[in-house]
Enzyme design. Structure first.
Site, PDB file in Angstrom:
ATOM      1  N   GLU A  82      -4.823   7.542  -3.140  1.00 13.81           N
ATOM      2  CA  GLU A  82      -5.276   6.277  -2.549  1.00 13.81           C
ATOM      3  C   GLU A  82      -5.515   5.223  -3.639  1.00 13.81           C
ATOM      4  O   GLU A  82      -5.329   4.030  -3.396  1.00 13.81           O
ATOM      5  CB  GLU A  82      -6.548   6.516  -1.730  1.00 13.81           C
ATOM      6  CG  GLU A  82      -6.966   5.360  -0.847  1.00 13.81           C
ATOM      7  CD  GLU A  82      -6.085   5.159   0.390  1.00 13.81           C
ATOM      8  OE1 GLU A  82      -5.167   5.987   0.634  1.00 13.81           O
ATOM      9  OE2 GLU A  82      -6.319   4.171   1.114  1.00 13.81           O
TER      10      GLU A  82
ATOM     11  N   HIS B  28       0.835  -1.204   0.000  1.00 14.02           N
ATOM     12  CA  HIS B  28       0.000   0.000   0.000  1.00 14.02           C
ATOM     13  C   HIS B  28       0.877   1.265   0.000  1.00 14.02           C
ATOM     14  O   HIS B  28       0.725   2.145  -0.855  1.00 14.02           O
ATOM     15  CB  HIS B  28      -0.907  -0.046   1.237  1.00 14.02           C
ATOM     16  CG  HIS B  28      -1.861   1.093   1.368  1.00 14.02           C
ATOM     17  ND1 HIS B  28      -3.194   0.982   1.069  1.00 14.02           N
ATOM     18  CD2 HIS B  28      -1.687   2.367   1.786  1.00 14.02           C
ATOM     19  CE1 HIS B  28      -3.795   2.142   1.278  1.00 14.02           C
ATOM     20  NE2 HIS B  28      -2.899   3.002   1.720  1.00 14.02           N
ATOM     21  N   GLU B  29       1.807   1.309   0.944  1.00 20.27           N
ATOM     22  CA  GLU B  29       2.639   2.519   1.054  1.00 20.27           C
ATOM     23  C   GLU B  29       3.593   2.652  -0.126  1.00 20.27           C
ATOM     24  O   GLU B  29       3.901   3.764  -0.563  1.00 20.27           O
ATOM     25  CB  GLU B  29       3.399   2.528   2.385  1.00 20.27           C
ATOM     26  CG  GLU B  29       2.510   2.504   3.635  1.00 20.27           C
ATOM     27  CD  GLU B  29       1.427   3.578   3.649  1.00 20.27           C
ATOM     28  OE1 GLU B  29       1.601   4.611   2.983  1.00 20.27           O
ATOM     29  OE2 GLU B  29       0.393   3.377   4.324  1.00 20.27           O
TER      30      GLU B  29
ATOM     31  N   HIS C  73       1.722   4.425  -2.779  1.00 15.21           N
ATOM     32  CA  HIS C  73       1.766   5.888  -2.580  1.00 15.21           C
ATOM     33  C   HIS C  73       3.137   6.439  -3.000  1.00 15.21           C
ATOM     34  O   HIS C  73       3.231   7.470  -3.666  1.00 15.21           O
ATOM     35  CB  HIS C  73       1.547   6.221  -1.097  1.00 15.21           C
ATOM     36  CG  HIS C  73       0.110   6.162  -0.655  1.00 15.21           C
ATOM     37  ND1 HIS C  73      -0.887   6.877  -1.266  1.00 15.21           N
ATOM     38  CD2 HIS C  73      -0.488   5.498   0.371  1.00 15.21           C
ATOM     39  CE1 HIS C  73      -2.048   6.651  -0.644  1.00 15.21           C
ATOM     40  NE2 HIS C  73      -1.833   5.808   0.351  1.00 15.21           N
TER      41      HIS C  73
END
Lengths: 489, 489
Positions: free
Chosen positions: A283, A253-254, A257
C-alpha cells in the site's frame, strides 16, 4: 545451493498462485456472469491444491535438508518454512470451513448493506469471528490474539506496536482535520469529464510512471485492483465516472501496486518470494504514486496543460492553484474508499480498534453499530445516518479478513517515510516530477523496495530504505505542511 | 449412485481443465507478450497436476468400487475409467518429454516456415514422431499403431475405417473439383469490408444462432478458436481482414463449436463428461453452422439485405445469385485454412496419408516435402512452390499432434449426415433459415448431439442421430447438388 526438488516445489506453488491470480482477474474483468458458479469451484479447487502442496511433509523435509548459500537463499528457506508451518498448523477442515464461511457471507452482506439491515449480516460476522478465534488458537506464543491475524498481512508487526503508532497518528490527524473543517472549503471541479478522455490520460500517466511495453495491460473493473501474473504480466484495472477525476487517481494507485510487482528481481520469479512483502509495504507503493507524486504541485505543473487540453471548459476558468486545491480537497465523510489523503487513516484506525475489541471479546457484534457510530463522531466529527453507510460499508468482514485494515494506514505512514528518504537521496525530486520524469523515483523504489520481493522482512526493509522503524511523524509533518499551506491555516 | 469421493475427484479434474482452458484463452486473447515465459510454466504445472490426479490409484479404486445407477452414471464410470487407464499407461517421464518436445518445437517450426527452411524443422518433427512411437508402444492390442493416436481425438475410430471412408470421399471429390476448375469461375467480392461493420454483423449472427445472454463473450485472436470454461462461460474468438468476409464465416464456425459446449446437459457439469465427445463430432458442429447454414441460399436471403446495408457499394451492384456464388467460390489452393467447402477435405486426406506413412516408417521425414508436393498435385492439381506453403504450413506436427487432422474431414462428413437427418426431422428447415430462425436447428442439435456430452460414444451418437454410421455419401451428394447448380455443370 537449493536442491532441484525444492526449486521444483516452489515453482509449482508459484504457478498455482499465478493460475489463481488469472482466475481472479478474469472474474472481475472478462467473465460473463453465467460463469460465476463454475468459477467459484475452480478457484476453491486451486486453493485446496495449493494448501495441500504448501503443507506437504515432503516440502518440510526438503526445507530441513536445505543448505542455502547466501542471504537470498537463506531468506527463501526462512520464508517458505514460515508459509509451510502456517499451512500445517491450520487443519484442512478449519481452512475449508473458513473459506466456505467467507464465500457464504458475501451475499448476505451485500443484501444487508443494500437494505440497511445489520441484523441480517450479524450471524455471518459472528461465525467469521468464531472461526478466526479458532484459527488464532492453532498458533502459540502470540502476545495478543490479534497478532496472529495481523501477521498474515503484515509479517512481524504486533498489535501493541500498531496501537502506539495509531495513537500518535490519531493525535496528529484529529486537530488537523478539525482545523481544515473550520477553514474555507476547497473549490470543486464540476466536470463533466468524458470517460474516454480520462482513459487516454490515465494510460499516458501509467506509461510515464514506467511499465515496460508488452509487460502489462489495463482493463475496466467495478472495483479497481492490480494483479501480477508474473513480473512481465501485470494487470491493472480502472473505473471512471464522468462527474469527477477519482478514476485517474485510482489508476495511479493501482499502477503503484503494479510497479512493485513489475520490478521484483526476476531471479525470485519461481521461488514464491517474487512478490510484495506485506500489504502495508504494498500500500505504501500505491499511496506514494497516488498521493505523493499524483497530488503534488509539481505533478500538476506538468500534467495541468494536458488536463486542460483533455477536458476543455470543465477546467477552463479554474486557476492552477484552485485545480491543486480541488484535487486535494479534504472533507470528513462517511465512506472510507471516498476519503481524502488526510481523513483516510482515521477510518482505518476506527476499524482496527473495533476489530481488536471484537477479537478480544470486549465488543459484542450486537454492539458494533453503536460503537462504529460513536467512533466516527469522535474521530471525524460526522454523524452516521445508517449502517449501510456505517459498519456495513466494507466487504472485508464478510470475507472474515480481520487484520487487513491496519495495513492501509501503515501504507500511508511508510509511503511518507520513503518520500522523506527519496527527497534526501534524489536532490531534484520536485524538478523531475515537474518535468514529467519518474525514472529516479522508479529506480530508488526498485533498489530499496521492489527488487527484494519477500526476501527482506517489512520492518527491516523500511529500516534499510528510510533509516528508521515505522514512524508516523513524517506523514504528519508532510500533511501539516501541505494542507496548512493549501487551506491557509 | 456415485460416491461423493468419486464425484469430488471428477469435480477437481473438471476444475483443473477449466483453469487450463482459461490460461489458454488468455494467452491467445489478452496476455501481454512479456507473460509468455511464465505462462508456459503455469500451463505445464497444471497439466502435470491434472495428469497426476487423472492417473491416481485412488481414482482407480473409486471406479472399481463404483455402483453406477442408470446409463449416464454407467457412461461416467466407463469414460473416466478409459481416461484413467490411458493416463496410467503413459509413464510420467514420457508425458513430460512429449510436452517438452512440443513446446520446444514451436519456435523452430515458426522460424522454418518463415524462412522456408524445412531442414531446420526436421529434427524436431523426427523427435515428435519418435516420441509418438514410444507413446503407441505403451498400449497393446491396436490393429494399427496409428489407431492409438487417432483414439485420442476420435475415440473408437480405426485407421482402416478412415482409409475406407477417405478413399470413397476422395473418389467423389476429385472429379467434382476438376469439373468446377473447368467451369466459369465464381465472381469475387472486392471489398473493402470495414472491420468494425464485420464485427457488428458477426455479433448479430452469433446472437441469432443462440447463445444465452451473459453466458459467452467474443474477442479477437490471431487464430480464431472457441473455448468453454463452463457451459455458461463460452469464449469465442474472431479475426477479420477488410479485404474479404472470411472472418464472418470463421465466427459462425467458432459459434458452432461454442454452442455444442453451451448446450451440454448441466448435470454433466463436474463429471469431466460435460464437453464434446470427439474432435470429429465437434468439427461437425462448426461446419454445420459455417457451411450448411451460413453458406446456404436461404441464409443469405435473410442476411443479404443486412450485408448490403453494412457494406454499401462493396456489394452494391452484385446480384443475389452472384453474392451466393462468390461466398461459395471453389478454387484448389495451397493452404488448408483458406480452403473452400469442396477442396478442404482433400487437404485433410493428404495429411492423413502422410501421417500414417510416417508412423508406419514407410515415409522418412526427409522425403516428406516431396511426398507432400506429389500429393497436392494428385489430389488438387496444384504445384507447391515452397515448403512454407507446403508441408510447413500447419502447426499440428510441431505440437506432435498426429491423429488430429482426420477429424477435420470427419466433421464435414458427419455434418452432412446430420443435415440430412435435420431436413428429415424438421420439415421447414429452409423456410426457417430464410426467416432468420435457428431455434429448431439448435433444439435438434441439443437433443441429438450436444446434451449427451461424452456419455454416448461418437459412433453411437452418429448412429442414433442420423440412423447410420460414418458415411461420406450425404456429403458428396450435397456438394454435388449444390456446386453443380452454382457452377452450371
Amino acid at each position: 545451493m537449493l536442491s532441484p526438488e525444492l526449486e521444483a516445489r516452489l515453482g509449482e506453488l508459484t504457478d498455482l498462485g499465478a493460475a489463481g491470480a488469472l482466475l481472479g482477474w478474469d472474474q472481475q474483468t472478462m467473465m460473463p456472469p453465467g460463469g460465476a458458479e463454475a468459477r467459484g469451484n475452480v478457484m476453491a479447487t486451486l486453493t485446496t491444491i495449493a494448501h495441500e502442496r504448501q503443507s506437504a511433509p515432503e516440502l518440510g523435509a526438503l526445507l530441513d535438508a536445505a543448505q542455502p548459500d547466501g542471504d537470498v537463499e537463506a531468506a527463501i528457506v526462512r520464508v517458505v518454512r514460515r508459509d509451510h508451518d502456517k499451512a500445517r498448523r491450520v487443519p484442512a477442515e478449519l481452512a475449508a470451513e473458513m473459506e466456505l464461511a467467507s464465500s457464504r457471507a458475501q451475499e448476505p452482506w451485500a443484501h444487508a448493506r443494500a437494505t440497511d439491515d445489520f441484523a441480517h449480516f450479524k450471524p455471518f460476522l459472528e461465525q467469521n469471528l468464531e472461526l478466526r478465534r479458532r484459527y488464532v488458537d492453532c498458533f502459540e506464543g502470540a502476545e495478543h490474539p490479534y497478532d496472529t491475524l495481523l501477521d498474515n498481512f503484515e509479517p512481524g508487526l504486533t498489535t501493541a506496536r500498531v496501537r502506539e503508532v495509531f495513537e500518535q497518528l490519531r493525535e496528529g490527524l484529529v486537530p488537523l482535520v478539525a482545523a481544515i473543517a473550520a477553514a474555507k472549503p476547497a473549490p470543486v471541479l464540476r466536470g463533466p469529464f468524458p470517460i474516454a478522455a480520462q482513459q487516454e490520460l490515465a494510460l499516458e500517466m501509467a506509461r510515464a510512471f514506467g511499465f515496460g511495453d508488452g509487460s502489462w495491460r489495463m482493463d475496466l473493473a467495478v472495483h479497481p485492483f492490480a494483479q501480477s501474473l508474473s513480473p512481465q504480466d501485470i494487470r491493472v484495472t480502472a473505473r471512471y465516472k464522468d462527474e469527477d477525476l477519482q478514476g485517474l487517481f485510482a489508476v495511479m494507485h493501482e499502477v503503484g501496486h503494479g510497479l512493485y510487482e513489475h520490478q521484483v528481481d526476476p531471479a525470485l520469479g519461481r521461488t514464491t518470494l517474487g512478490t510484495g512483502v506485506s500489504l502495508g509495504i504494498h500500500e505504501s507503493q500505491s499511496r506514494l504514486w497516488e498521493n505523493l507524486v499524483g497530488r503534488s504541485e509539481p505533478f500538476w505543473r506538468h500534467w495541468g496543460p494536458r488536463l486542460r487540453a483533455a477536458f476543455g471548459e470543465a477546467v477552463g476558468d479554474v486557476t492552477d492553484r484552485d485545480l491543486l486545491r480541488a484535487i486535494n480537497a479534504v472533507e470528513p465523510g462517511l465512506i472510507r474508499v471516498d476519503a481524502d489523503e488526510v481523513t483516510y487513516s482515521l477510518h482505518v484506525i476506527l476499524r482496527f480498534e473495533l476489530e481488536v475489541s471484537m477479537i478480544e471479546g470486549a465488543l459484542a457484534v450486537d454492539d458494533l453499530p453503536a460503537a462504529w457510530n460513536a467512533g466516527m463522531k469522535e474521530l471525524l466529527g460526522v454523524d452516521v445516518p445508517d449502517d449501510a453507510r456505517g459498519c456495513l460499508q466494507d466487504i472485508h468482514w464478510a470475507f472474515g479478513e480481520l487484520g487487513y485494515f491496519p495495513t492501509y494506514a501503515i501504507g500511508n505512514i511508510a509511503a511518507a517515510q520513503m518520500w522523506t528518504a527519496l527527497q534526501r537521496d534524489v536532490g531534484t525530486l520536485d524538478e523531475q516530477i515537474a518535468a514529467g520524469e519518474y525514472g529516479a523515483i522508479r529506480d530508488w523504489l526498485r533498489e530499496h523496495v521492489h527488487r527484494h520481493g519477500r526476501t527482506v522482512e517489512p520492518a527491516q526493509l523500511l529500516e534499510r530504505a528510510t533509516g528508521g522503524g515505522l514512524d508516523p511523524a513524517p506523514l504528519l509533518a508532510q500533511l501539516n505542511a501541505k494542507y496548512r499551506a493549501l487551506y491557509g491555516i
